[in-house]
Every structure is written in structure tokens, then in C-alpha cells.
Motif scaffolding. Structure first.
Motif, PDB file in Angstrom:
ATOM      1  N   ASN A 423      46.595 -10.812  -1.219  1.00 20.21           N
ATOM      2  CA  ASN A 423      48.033 -10.596  -1.976  1.00 20.21           C
ATOM      3  C   ASN A 423      48.237  -9.205  -2.164  1.00 20.21           C
ATOM      4  O   ASN A 423      47.420  -8.361  -2.412  1.00 20.21           O
ATOM      5  CB  ASN A 423      47.615 -11.033  -3.512  1.00 20.21           C
ATOM      6  CG  ASN A 423      48.828 -10.862  -4.515  1.00 20.21           C
ATOM      7  OD1 ASN A 423      50.018 -10.439  -4.083  1.00 20.21           O
ATOM      8  ND2 ASN A 423      48.693 -10.987  -5.762  1.00 20.21           N
ATOM      9  N   ARG A 424      49.221  -8.529  -1.571  1.00 20.95           N
ATOM     10  CA  ARG A 424      49.566  -7.228  -1.607  1.00 20.95           C
ATOM     11  C   ARG A 424      49.943  -6.582  -2.967  1.00 20.95           C
ATOM     12  O   ARG A 424      49.925  -5.332  -3.402  1.00 20.95           O
ATOM     13  CB  ARG A 424      50.751  -6.872  -0.633  1.00 20.95           C
ATOM     14  CG  ARG A 424      50.551  -7.158   0.825  1.00 20.95           C
ATOM     15  CD  ARG A 424      51.671  -7.254   1.659  1.00 20.95           C
ATOM     16  NE  ARG A 424      52.600  -6.050   1.366  1.00 20.95           N
ATOM     17  CZ  ARG A 424      52.350  -5.033   2.191  1.00 20.95           C
ATOM     18  NH1 ARG A 424      51.865  -4.817   3.187  1.00 20.95           N
ATOM     19  NH2 ARG A 424      53.256  -4.023   2.096  1.00 20.95           N
ATOM     20  N   PHE A 425      50.125  -7.577  -3.883  1.00 23.01           N
ATOM     21  CA  PHE A 425      50.919  -6.978  -5.357  1.00 23.01           C
ATOM     22  C   PHE A 425      49.967  -7.408  -6.400  1.00 23.01           C
ATOM     23  O   PHE A 425      50.619  -7.429  -7.431  1.00 23.01           O
ATOM     24  CB  PHE A 425      52.199  -7.425  -5.536  1.00 23.01           C
ATOM     25  CG  PHE A 425      52.916  -7.108  -4.147  1.00 23.01           C
ATOM     26  CD1 PHE A 425      53.423  -5.740  -3.974  1.00 23.01           C
ATOM     27  CD2 PHE A 425      53.349  -8.049  -3.336  1.00 23.01           C
ATOM     28  CE1 PHE A 425      54.288  -5.490  -2.983  1.00 23.01           C
ATOM     29  CE2 PHE A 425      54.406  -7.693  -1.934  1.00 23.01           C
ATOM     30  CZ  PHE A 425      54.731  -6.367  -1.725  1.00 23.01           C
ATOM     31  N   GLY A 426      48.957  -7.805  -6.245  1.00 21.64           N
ATOM     32  CA  GLY A 426      48.204  -8.285  -7.234  1.00 21.64           C
ATOM     33  C   GLY A 426      46.428  -8.796  -7.020  1.00 21.64           C
ATOM     34  O   GLY A 426      46.154  -8.340  -5.641  1.00 21.64           O
ATOM     35  N   PRO A 427      45.903  -9.473  -7.565  1.00 23.24           N
ATOM     36  CA  PRO A 427      44.719 -10.057  -7.226  1.00 23.24           C
ATOM     37  C   PRO A 427      44.566 -11.150  -6.138  1.00 23.24           C
ATOM     38  O   PRO A 427      45.553 -11.719  -5.855  1.00 23.24           O
ATOM     39  CB  PRO A 427      44.106 -10.551  -8.535  1.00 23.24           C
ATOM     40  CG  PRO A 427      45.314 -10.983  -9.344  1.00 23.24           C
ATOM     41  CD  PRO A 427      46.132 -10.155  -8.998  1.00 23.24           C
ATOM     42  N   LYS A 428      43.517 -10.729  -5.307  1.00 21.54           N
ATOM     43  CA  LYS A 428      43.502 -11.732  -4.168  1.00 21.54           C
ATOM     44  C   LYS A 428      42.711 -13.076  -4.699  1.00 21.54           C
ATOM     45  O   LYS A 428      41.634 -13.286  -5.354  1.00 21.54           O
ATOM     46  CB  LYS A 428      42.258 -11.538  -3.104  1.00 21.54           C
ATOM     47  CG  LYS A 428      42.195 -12.126  -1.967  1.00 21.54           C
ATOM     48  CD  LYS A 428      41.138 -11.568  -1.144  1.00 21.54           C
ATOM     49  CE  LYS A 428      40.887 -12.151   0.278  1.00 21.54           C
ATOM     50  NZ  LYS A 428      39.925 -11.841   1.117  1.00 21.54           N
ATOM     51  N   THR A 429      43.781 -14.007  -4.813  1.00 20.65           N
ATOM     52  CA  THR A 429      43.299 -15.138  -5.769  1.00 20.65           C
ATOM     53  C   THR A 429      44.398 -16.325  -5.328  1.00 20.65           C
ATOM     54  O   THR A 429      45.605 -16.047  -4.592  1.00 20.65           O
ATOM     55  CB  THR A 429      43.356 -15.227  -7.250  1.00 20.65           C
ATOM     56  OG1 THR A 429      42.971 -16.441  -7.816  1.00 20.65           O
ATOM     57  CG2 THR A 429      44.894 -14.688  -7.653  1.00 20.65           C
ATOM     58  N   SER A 430      44.028 -17.696  -5.626  1.00 24.86           N
ATOM     59  CA  SER A 430      45.118 -18.801  -5.243  1.00 24.86           C
ATOM     60  C   SER A 430      45.626 -19.279  -6.576  1.00 24.86           C
ATOM     61  O   SER A 430      46.865 -19.614  -6.537  1.00 24.86           O
ATOM     62  CB  SER A 430      44.403 -19.828  -4.640  1.00 24.86           C
ATOM     63  OG  SER A 430      44.215 -19.617  -3.533  1.00 24.86           O
ATOM     64  N   VAL A 431      45.148 -18.622  -7.572  1.00 23.79           N
ATOM     65  CA  VAL A 431      45.577 -19.267  -9.151  1.00 23.79           C
ATOM     66  C   VAL A 431      46.776 -18.580  -9.494  1.00 23.79           C
ATOM     67  O   VAL A 431      46.755 -17.326  -9.499  1.00 23.79           O
ATOM     68  CB  VAL A 431      44.208 -19.053 -10.095  1.00 23.79           C
ATOM     69  CG1 VAL A 431      44.765 -19.295 -11.374  1.00 23.79           C
ATOM     70  CG2 VAL A 431      42.817 -19.627  -9.722  1.00 23.79           C
TER      71      VAL A 431
END
Length: 742
Positions: A423-431
Motif C-alpha cells: 500500500n503506497r497510501f497507508g498501512p501494509k495490510t489486507s484488512v
């Protein structure tokens, strides 16, 4: 004087008087007196010079009719009017024929485009009517000329194009804790927060179903075990309180008693508080089991999207090591193993076991026993699939085994294969995130168009030039769709943009969704790497090292370009190993018509999905893994690895574990096993006989093969399109047999 013309599809083009000349000449040639060049030019000049600066096609034709009626050639006027009527009928005929095929319940690739949809029901028919009439609208009014031509000429497929005008997004990984802890409002009525496992299970269903009606893709729960675990404890406390009322005792000190596990046991030899605790555990486990049974049953019976298909649902689990989380998983797996209804295999939700060293993969890991059970369930019921959290590209520096919310830093996937993590624009997550939209490039057609170049190096260079152009077209098309999607208002998605999407809590109903959806992904997909390689060098990547080297070069090039588009357009672009269903046959059918039957390329009714080794190619599972594994790291938008086995896998769960071991060894991200499963459509009886003609239980001859189509199961192959049926019939097993290239 006429300067511009408004065409029937709304486009405005420059006026061309030759079109009038041609139309009048055609009418004259259908009369006995033949052509009159002087009259043609006279009428053309009059209409051109006396018309308004901008006119519609219809108004221009009306003017031509009037001038012909004024002339001495009434026969030409009559022929011209008849020609116009014929053209009008011809334009409507395609839509009419398509509608009649739906009305008459014809089994074809239009009505069988999506095997999860029953297009024969009234609601299914309405969906197909809407779908097939909406797509031309998108072509005419929402696509750029460049994109429209790419679609028209079979280079590009825009997935879920019928949903394009709705501005809906593809899929979402639900932060179910938001729903369970706070309740939600979606349309009419509100749901209160959950207080027990039964309610939590029902709310999970409602969340998936409600969001499905707001989106055009799938719905998933990224950490089913973590989310439902607290409600196991709450249910246990309820059972203890019931015993307090029964016994007139205060057991408050037992509410938060720590357990290693929730395992039912006989009460015969137990006394005092030990008996109380075990009784509460027994009752709690029974409730959890019923809740999991109900969850699976609901996900196979609750309909969405106008009532014509069940929710395209997935659940990820496996890494919660708490006693409560383990109880959820165990009872979910037990319910799955037992089956639904008459014991048949549940089609949904697609279940995904998140495999992690130190948690559930090695014999000393806390959840290893559940992993073994998961493999046993897969051997009978196809699910769960396996997601490899140990793959280098599936890891996060923020993951910690002691973090109670470590699931926020674990990749989760949609059952079909769609992956969202970086994610370039926030946390590295799937949720709380998902795919916004995706489109697929027909790399086979690009390769076919290069086959006339005799020099191999020049042929391949020409292919890459064509590929480069189509990548640009696709990236632009996805950016245009994003610009259209971002204008939607939060109130158009009352659940998704209030409780599910990351950052949705910051939106007011009349805000656009622009500020938050960029955390989703735009997927550039591809199909037919095997056929592409056959066209370019005569062998696919399963057959030769040279082909594999070129295949990796092609997919690596696409991956690098996708990364460049992320920088250029400031989006989360990703490369997707497309899960083609109807598309696999559609591309092929058009290309065969244009180029004829080409051995190894267009000689079957389908193109091979994404970067897979062809299903008809006989090789060992290990060879297939060695070939396909390197592509997983490149296709961060989603990928999957399959192994086909024969016989009754129910008695051989070790083969499932062997496949997971291969995934671990070769650094693959996601995979599963396909095997035989017959299903009686009358009573639900299932077995794995190679050729079952009659049900041994009810003696029905209505037997169907339960099979996976593109990551999900389909209860009847009656709904498969011709391309996927041909692929199914070509599938060979991978566990045994010599390599073709040995």
C-alpha cells in the motif's frame, strides 16, 4: 452548412458528405433505372449546405429522404426508406436474439458466463438482461476511443464491465470487528453489537451479504478466527452464569479462567468447580459448532445481487493460537468436513488456511494439530486452500507472534486468488482494503500477430513493442475507471463506506469516496502465457528452459511496467494472474475466427489461465511447482497454484501436506489441490469413483462432478461455459507419471 455529426452512440465526428453519396448510390442500384450521378451530387450538396452546423445521423437521413421524395426518382426514395428500415432492424436483431436466448433458457456462453450465477431464474434473467444491455452503453459513453478499440479488437477485456456505470468496487476484506463491536446500519434498520457466538456468526453472514449487494466482486473475512474468538469466551461466561442460577453459587472467578483448549469431555467422574467448568465448556463447544454450521449453511443459501446467486465469500484463518480461536477453527473445520444438507460439500465460503512457521506448520507449533485436520478436510471437501505467510513477498516487518492483533500484518486473499497487501497510501495490510477494478490483456493475440516474422529475435522484439502499447492502454483505461469511481458518494455504499473500507469512518454521506479508495488496487491481468510462448517460439514454459526464460522475461517486464504506472498515476497498480472464467473461451473463439486453428495456440476452446502450465500437459507436481513458482512473486495482484490428483483423497491427507510443503519450498504464495468428487444431485451423496453413473444411495442417475473452476467450487458443471468445460475435460493428474520432457 453541416460541420459535425452526432452519431447514434453519442460520439461527435466530423461531417463526411461521401456517406450521403454512398447511401443514395446503394439505393439507386436497387432500382431498375440505375444510377444518376448528377442527382446524387445535387441532393448531397443541398443537404450539406442547408443543414445546421451540427446534426444527428437520423436528421441527416430524414433530409435525404425529403429531397429524394421531391425529385423525379420516387423509386429511389422508396428503396432508400426500405434500406433504412432494414438497417434499423439489423441493429436491433442482435439484442433481440440475445434476449431470446436468455428467455428460452439457452445454455450458452452468455448465460453461463459466471458459473456461480443461475441465469435461468427470473432474477438471474433480469441480471443478464441488464448486464448485456449495459455493456454497449459503457463502450459507447464511458470508454476512451483507445480503450474501446482495444476491447473491440480482442486485445483487452474489462472485467465486470456491466457494473462500470454503478461506480462500484471489486472486492473487500472485511474488518469484521467493526461490525461485531459496534453493529451497523445499512439501508433499513440497525444491527446491535454481538454478545455471543451465534450472533457473531449471523453478523458475519450479514456483513458479507450486504456488502455483496454494494460491490461487483467477492467478499472476504481476513481473520475469521481472531474476530470470532472473543464471542467464544462470552458464550462460555453465559454458560457459567446459567450454572450460577441453577446452583445458587457465584462463579464470577471462573469467567476469565485460562484454558489451554476448549475440548468436550464426559462429566461422569468430575465434581465441584471442575465439573462446572467442563459442563460450560461442553455447552460452549456445542454452541460454537452450531454457529459454524449455521454460518456455512447461510453462506450457501443466502442470495444476493437480485436473488440469483449466493455470496461470493471467503474466510481466512489459521494463526490465532488462543483457546477460543482454536475452538472456532476446529468447529468450522468439523462442520465443513461433515458437509451441509444431505452431507454434500459446501460451495461457499471459500476457506483459506494461513500457513505460518512457528504458529501452525511445524510439528511443535501450537496449531499444528489444526493444520493436520485442515489437510484432512481439504482431502475430502477441496477446502481450505492454503496461503503461505512464509513466502518472502507475504511477510511484514510489523508482524509479531506476541501481538494480539498480528492479523493486521498478515496477508489475506480472496478465494479466487485476488491479493491486496502492499500500500503506497497507508498501512501494509489486507484488512479494510480490496481491488477497485481490473482488466486483462490477451497476450496470445499479440504473439499471434508476430508469428509472420521469421527471425526469432525480431519476432520477440515486435511482441514486446505490442505488449508495451497494450500495457499503456490498460493502465490508462484503469485510471479512467478510477476517475469515474472516485466521484461516487459515500451514501451509495451504506455499509462499505461506513464500516468496512479503511478510512470510511472519516466520510460523511455526501462526501465522495475519492479520499480513501486509492488504498485499493488497480489490477492489470494477463491470460495465456503458455499459448503466447507456443506462438512465439513453438514451446510453452513447461516444455523447455528457453520458453520458461522467455515467460519469466515477459511477466517480469509486465511487473516492472506496472510499478512504473504506480509512480506515474499515483495508484496501487498490481499485476494479476487473471482468474479467467468466461474470458478463457471468449478470447480464443475470436482469435480462432481471425487467425484460424494454430496448433498449441488456438486449437483448444480456451486459453490457459494466466501463467499456469497447460492443464493437458502431463508432468509431476514438483515440475509444475518449479515452473510456476517464480511467477508468484511477480503477480502481487493475485496468483494460485493447483495440483490435480486422482482417486479418493479422503484417505490420503498426506498428499495435501506434500503440496503445502512444495509451496513452502518453492516460495509460492497461494495454492490448493483438485481431486475427484462426484455428487448426486438428487440426494447429495458424494464419493470419488472415477466413473459414477448411478447413485448407490438413491439410485438416481443425475450425477455431477464437483469441481473447482477458477478458485471456487461449482455445485454443477451444468453452469460452466464451453471453454471451461473443455478445460475440465483436458485436465490431467500431476502426482504420478513421467515428465513429457524426460
Amino acid at each position: 452548412m453541416i460541420q459535425t455529426v452526432v452519431k447514434r452512440d453519442g460520439r461527435i465526428v466530423g461531417f463526411n458528405e461521401e456517406k450521403i453519396v454512398t447511401a443514395i448510390r446503394k439505393a439507386m442500384l436497387h432500382t431498375d433505372k440505375g444510377e444518376d450521378i448528377h442527382l446524387i451530387q445535387q441532393i448531397t450538396d443541398h443537404v450539406s449546405f442547408h443543414g445546421k452546423p451540427q446534426m444527428t445521423v437520423e436528421n441527416i437521413q430524414n433530409a435525404v429522404e425529403i429531397e429524394l421524395m421531391k425529385s423525379k426518382r420516387k423509386d429511389v426514395a422508396k428503396a432508400y426508406i426500405a434500406y433504412r428500415n432494414q438497417r434499423s432492424i439489423a441493429r436491433k436483431a442482435k439484442t433481440r436474439d440475445m434476449f431470446l436466448e436468455i428467455i428460452n433458457v439457452k445454455s450458452n456462453d452468455i448465460t453461463r458466463e459466471n458459473a456461480n450465477m443461475n441465469a435461468d431464474t427470473p432474477a438471474g434473467m433480469m441480471m443478464k438482461f441488464a448486464s448485456e444491455t449495459t455493456k454497449p452503453f459503457v463502450d459507447d459513453y464511458l470508454l476512451s476511443e483507445e480503450s474501446r478499440e482495444a476491447v473491440k479488437n480482442n486485445y483487452l477485456h474489462i472485467h465486470d464491465k456491466d457494473y462500470y456505470p454503478t461506480k462500484s468496487l471489486t472486492c473487500c476484506q472485511h474488518p469484521l470487528d467493526n461490525i461485531l463491536n459496534h453493529g451497523f446500519t445499512a439501508g433499513h434498520g440497525s444491527s446491535r453489537p454481538a454478545k455471543r457466538i451465534e450472533t457473531a456468526s449471523v453478523l458475519a453472514c450479514i456483513s458479507l451479504e450486504t456488502a455483496q449487494n454494494e460491490m461487483h466482486g467477492g467478499q472476504a473475512i481476513p481473520a475469521f478466527d481472531f474476530y470470532l474468538a472473543p464471542y467464544v469466551r462470552l458464550s462460555f461466561i453465559e454458560e457459567v452464569k446459567a450454572l450460577e442460577d441453577l446452583n445458587g453459587e457465584n462463579y464470577a472467578h471462573l469467567y476469565n479462567k485460562v484454558f489451554d483448549d476448549y475440548l468436550p469431555k464426559p462429566l461422569d467422574s468430575l465434581k465441584g468447580e471442575t465439573r462446572v467448568v467442563q459442563h460450560a465448556i461442553n455447552k460452549t463447544v456445542a454452541r460454537v459448532h452450531q454457529a459454524m454450521e449455521a454460518f456455512i449453511h447461510n453462506m450457501n443459501t443466502i442470495h444476493s445481487r437480485g436473488g440469483n446467486q449466493v455470496v461470493f465469500s471467503s474466510v481466512n484463518y489459521g494463526t490465532d493460537t488462543s483457546a477460543e480461536g482454536r475452538c472456532v477453527m476446529r468447529e468450522l473445520l468439523k462442520s465443513t468436513y461433515n458437509g451441509v444438507g444431505n452431507g454434500e460439500t459446501a460451495i461457499f465460503p471459500i476457506q483459506i488456511w494461513k500457513k505460518k512457521r512457528g504458529v501452525n506448520y511445524l510439528p511443535d507449533d501450537r496449531n499444528y494439530d489444526l493444520y493436520e485436520f485442515a489437510c484432512q478436510v481439504t482431502a475430502r471437501r477441496f477446502f481450505p486452500n492454503f496461503l503461505n505467510l512464509d513466502a518472502t513477498f507475504n511477510q511484514s516487518d510489523d508482524w509479531c507472534v506476541d501481538d494480539p492483533k498480528r492479523y493486521l500484518h498478515e496477508v489475506a486473499t480472496m478465494g479466487c486468488r485476488t491479493r491486496v497487501f502492499e500500500n503506497r497510501f497507508g498501512p501494509k495490510t489486507s484488512v479494510g482494503r480490496g481491488n477497485l477494478s481490473f482488466s486483462t490483456i490477451n497476450i496470445v493475440r499479440l504473439a499471434i500477430e508476430c508469428m509472420d516474422v521469421k527471425n526469432k529475435e525480431e519476432r520477440i522484439n515486435k511482441f514486446f513493442a505490442k505488449l508495451d502499447y497494450m500495457l499503456d492502454v490498460t493502465a490508462n483505461q484503469l485510471n479512467e475507471r478510477y476517475d469515474f469511481q472516485k466521484t461516487a458518494y459515500a451514501k451509495q455504499f451504506p455499509l462499505l463506506m461506513r464500516s468496512l473500507w479503511l478510512g470510511a469512518d472519516k466520510l460523511n454521506p455526501d462526501d465522495t469516496i475519492e479520499s480513501i479508495i486509492n488504498q485499493g488496487t488497480l489490477g492489470i491481468g494477463f491470460i495465456g502465457l503458455a499459448e503466447c510462448l507456443k506462438a512465439l517460439i513453438g514451446q510453452h514454459h513447461g516444455e523447455s528452459g528457453e520458453a520458461q526464460e522467455l515467460g519469466l522475461k515477459i511477466v517480469s517486464y509486465m511487473r516492472n511496467r506496472v510499478n512504473e504506472y504506480s509512480e506515474k498515476f499515483h495508484h496501487n497498480y498490481s499485476l494479476l494472474a487473471t482468474p479467467a472464467e468466461g474470458l478463457s473461451g471468449k478470447f480464443t473463439k475470436i482469435d480462432r475466427k481471425a487467425f484460424g486453428v494454430i496448433e498449441g495456440v488456438t486449437d483448444r476452446d480456451y486459453y490457459t489461465n494466466s501463467n499456469h502450465v497447460p492443464v493437458y500437459y502431463k508432468c509431476s507436481a514438483r515440475h509444475k511447482a518449479e515452473i510456476e513458482a517464480p511467477y508468484h512473486e511477480m503477480t502481487r495482484g493475485g496468483h494460485i497454484f493447483y495440483v490435480e490428483i486422482d482417486g479418493d483423497a479422503t484417505h490420503n491427507p498426506q498428499v495435501i501436506m506434500n503440496v503445502v510443503d512444495m509451496m513452502d519450498h518453492y516460495n509460492m504464495g497461494y495454492g490448493s489441490v483438485n481431486h475427484n468428487r462426484n455428487r448426486c444431485m438428487e440426494c447429495g451423496y458424494e464419493n470419488a469413483d472415477a466413473h459414477l453413473e448411478e447413485c448407490p444411495k438413491c439410485h438416481s442417475h443425475y450425477i455431477d462432478r464437483l469441481q473447482r473452476i477458477t478458485g471456487y467450487l461449482v455445485g454443477t458443471t451444468d453452469r460452466w461455459n464451453s471453454g471451461k468445460l473443455a478445460e475440465l475435460n483436458d485436465r490431467v493428474t500431476h502426482i504420478e507419471g513421467r515428465e513429457n520432457n524426460e
